[in-house]
Design a protein around this motif. Structure first.
Motif, PDB file in Angstrom:
ATOM      1  N   GLY A  13       0.820  -1.209   0.000  1.00 33.44           N
ATOM      2  CA  GLY A  13       0.000   0.000   0.000  1.00 33.44           C
ATOM      3  C   GLY A  13       0.853   1.258   0.000  1.00 33.44           C
ATOM      4  O   GLY A  13       0.556   2.232  -0.712  1.00 33.44           O
ATOM      5  N   ALA A  14       1.926   1.272   0.798  1.00 30.69           N
ATOM      6  CA  ALA A  14       2.831   2.426   0.828  1.00 30.69           C
ATOM      7  C   ALA A  14       3.494   2.612  -0.530  1.00 30.69           C
ATOM      8  O   ALA A  14       3.616   3.730  -1.025  1.00 30.69           O
ATOM      9  N   ARG A  15       3.909   1.531  -1.153  1.00 33.60           N
ATOM     10  CA  ARG A  15       4.530   1.610  -2.470  1.00 33.60           C
ATOM     11  C   ARG A  15       3.537   2.126  -3.508  1.00 33.60           C
ATOM     12  O   ARG A  15       3.886   2.914  -4.384  1.00 33.60           O
ATOM     13  N   THR A  19       4.220   5.591  -5.630  1.00 30.75           N
ATOM     14  CA  THR A  19       4.372   5.533  -7.081  1.00 30.75           C
ATOM     15  C   THR A  19       3.127   6.005  -7.820  1.00 30.75           C
ATOM     16  O   THR A  19       3.072   5.922  -9.049  1.00 30.75           O
ATOM     17  N   SER A  20       2.154   6.540  -7.112  1.00 27.57           N
ATOM     18  CA  SER A  20       0.893   6.940  -7.746  1.00 27.57           C
ATOM     19  C   SER A  20       1.071   8.158  -8.643  1.00 27.57           C
ATOM     20  O   SER A  20       2.010   8.941  -8.496  1.00 27.57           O
ATOM     21  N   SER A  21       0.140   8.321  -9.558  1.00 23.92           N
ATOM     22  CA  SER A  21       0.191   9.456 -10.479  1.00 23.92           C
ATOM     23  C   SER A  21      -0.053  10.774  -9.747  1.00 23.92           C
ATOM     24  O   SER A  21       0.451  11.818 -10.166  1.00 23.92           O
ATOM     25  N   ALA A  22      -0.791  10.748  -8.640  1.00 25.40           N
ATOM     26  CA  ALA A  22      -1.024  11.971  -7.867  1.00 25.40           C
ATOM     27  C   ALA A  22       0.274  12.474  -7.240  1.00 25.40           C
ATOM     28  O   ALA A  22       0.584  13.671  -7.285  1.00 25.40           O
ATOM     29  N   VAL A  23       1.046  11.569  -6.668  1.00 20.76           N
ATOM     30  CA  VAL A  23       2.339  11.953  -6.078  1.00 20.76           C
ATOM     31  C   VAL A  23       3.292  12.404  -7.171  1.00 20.76           C
ATOM     32  O   VAL A  23       3.997  13.409  -7.021  1.00 20.76           O
ATOM     33  N   GLN A  24       3.306  11.698  -8.299  1.00 17.50           N
ATOM     34  CA  GLN A  24       4.179  12.084  -9.412  1.00 17.50           C
ATOM     35  C   GLN A  24       3.810  13.463  -9.936  1.00 17.50           C
ATOM     36  O   GLN A  24       4.681  14.282 -10.222  1.00 17.50           O
ATOM     37  N   GLY A  25       2.516  13.739 -10.052  1.00 18.41           N
ATOM     38  CA  GLY A  25       2.066  15.055 -10.512  1.00 18.41           C
ATOM     39  C   GLY A  25       2.473  16.164  -9.560  1.00 18.41           C
ATOM     40  O   GLY A  25       2.885  17.249  -9.990  1.00 18.41           O
ATOM     41  N   GLY A  61      10.229   5.389 -10.320  1.00 18.23           N
ATOM     42  CA  GLY A  61      11.132   4.292 -10.018  1.00 18.23           C
ATOM     43  C   GLY A  61      10.349   3.078  -9.576  1.00 18.23           C
ATOM     44  O   GLY A  61       9.123   3.050  -9.617  1.00 18.23           O
ATOM     45  N   LYS A  62      11.049   2.067  -9.148  1.00 20.44           N
ATOM     46  CA  LYS A  62      10.404   0.845  -8.702  1.00 20.44           C
ATOM     47  C   LYS A  62       9.667   1.066  -7.382  1.00 20.44           C
ATOM     48  O   LYS A  62       8.585   0.530  -7.168  1.00 20.44           O
ATOM     49  N   SER A  63      10.258   1.861  -6.506  1.00 18.31           N
ATOM     50  CA  SER A  63       9.678   2.010  -5.176  1.00 18.31           C
ATOM     51  C   SER A  63       9.074   3.384  -4.900  1.00 18.31           C
ATOM     52  O   SER A  63       8.369   3.540  -3.912  1.00 18.31           O
ATOM     53  N   ARG A  64       9.355   4.393  -5.724  1.00 18.79           N
ATOM     54  CA  ARG A  64       8.789   5.721  -5.488  1.00 18.79           C
ATOM     55  C   ARG A  64       8.932   6.606  -6.721  1.00 18.79           C
ATOM     56  O   ARG A  64       9.773   6.353  -7.582  1.00 18.79           O
TER      57      ARG A  64
END
Length: 95
Positions: A13-15, A19-25, A61-64
């Motif tokens: 769940g943390a991963r 890695t979600s699109s919201a965090v990336q945005g 990335g793979k984890s974040r």
């Protein structure tokens, strides 16, 4: 206070959040604001240089998710070395 309380983090769940699109945005927007502030602080471009000295880039990335602002030419390297422009521009990425 809270003795005996244990917290277990659900790794998958943390991963998924990291890695979600919201965090990336959000990271993309912060990096762009930092790069814009750094580019505004540079001054006139050098002769023969058509690009801005600082650029934002992001990727997953793979984890974040991650984002980075870097110098893209010699003018940016010189400016950052003399004036610490990137360090001074970090506040633009907050809130």
């Amino acid at each position: 206070m809270a003795r005996g309380v244990r917290v277990r983090i659900h790794s998958a769940g943390a991963r998924a959040v990291l890695t979600s699109s919201a965090v990336q945005g959000d990271l993309d927007a912060r990096a762009e604001r930092i790069a814009d502030r750094a580019n505004a602080a540079v001054g006139p471009k050098w002769e023969g240089t058509d690009e801005t000295p600082y650029k934002a880039d992001s990727g997953g990335g793979k984890s974040r998710a991650r984002a980075v602002v870097f110098t893209r030419n010699v003018q940016g390297m010189y400016d950052n070395n003399k004036r610490n422009t990137l360090r001074k521009s970090i506040d633009a990425g907050r809130g």
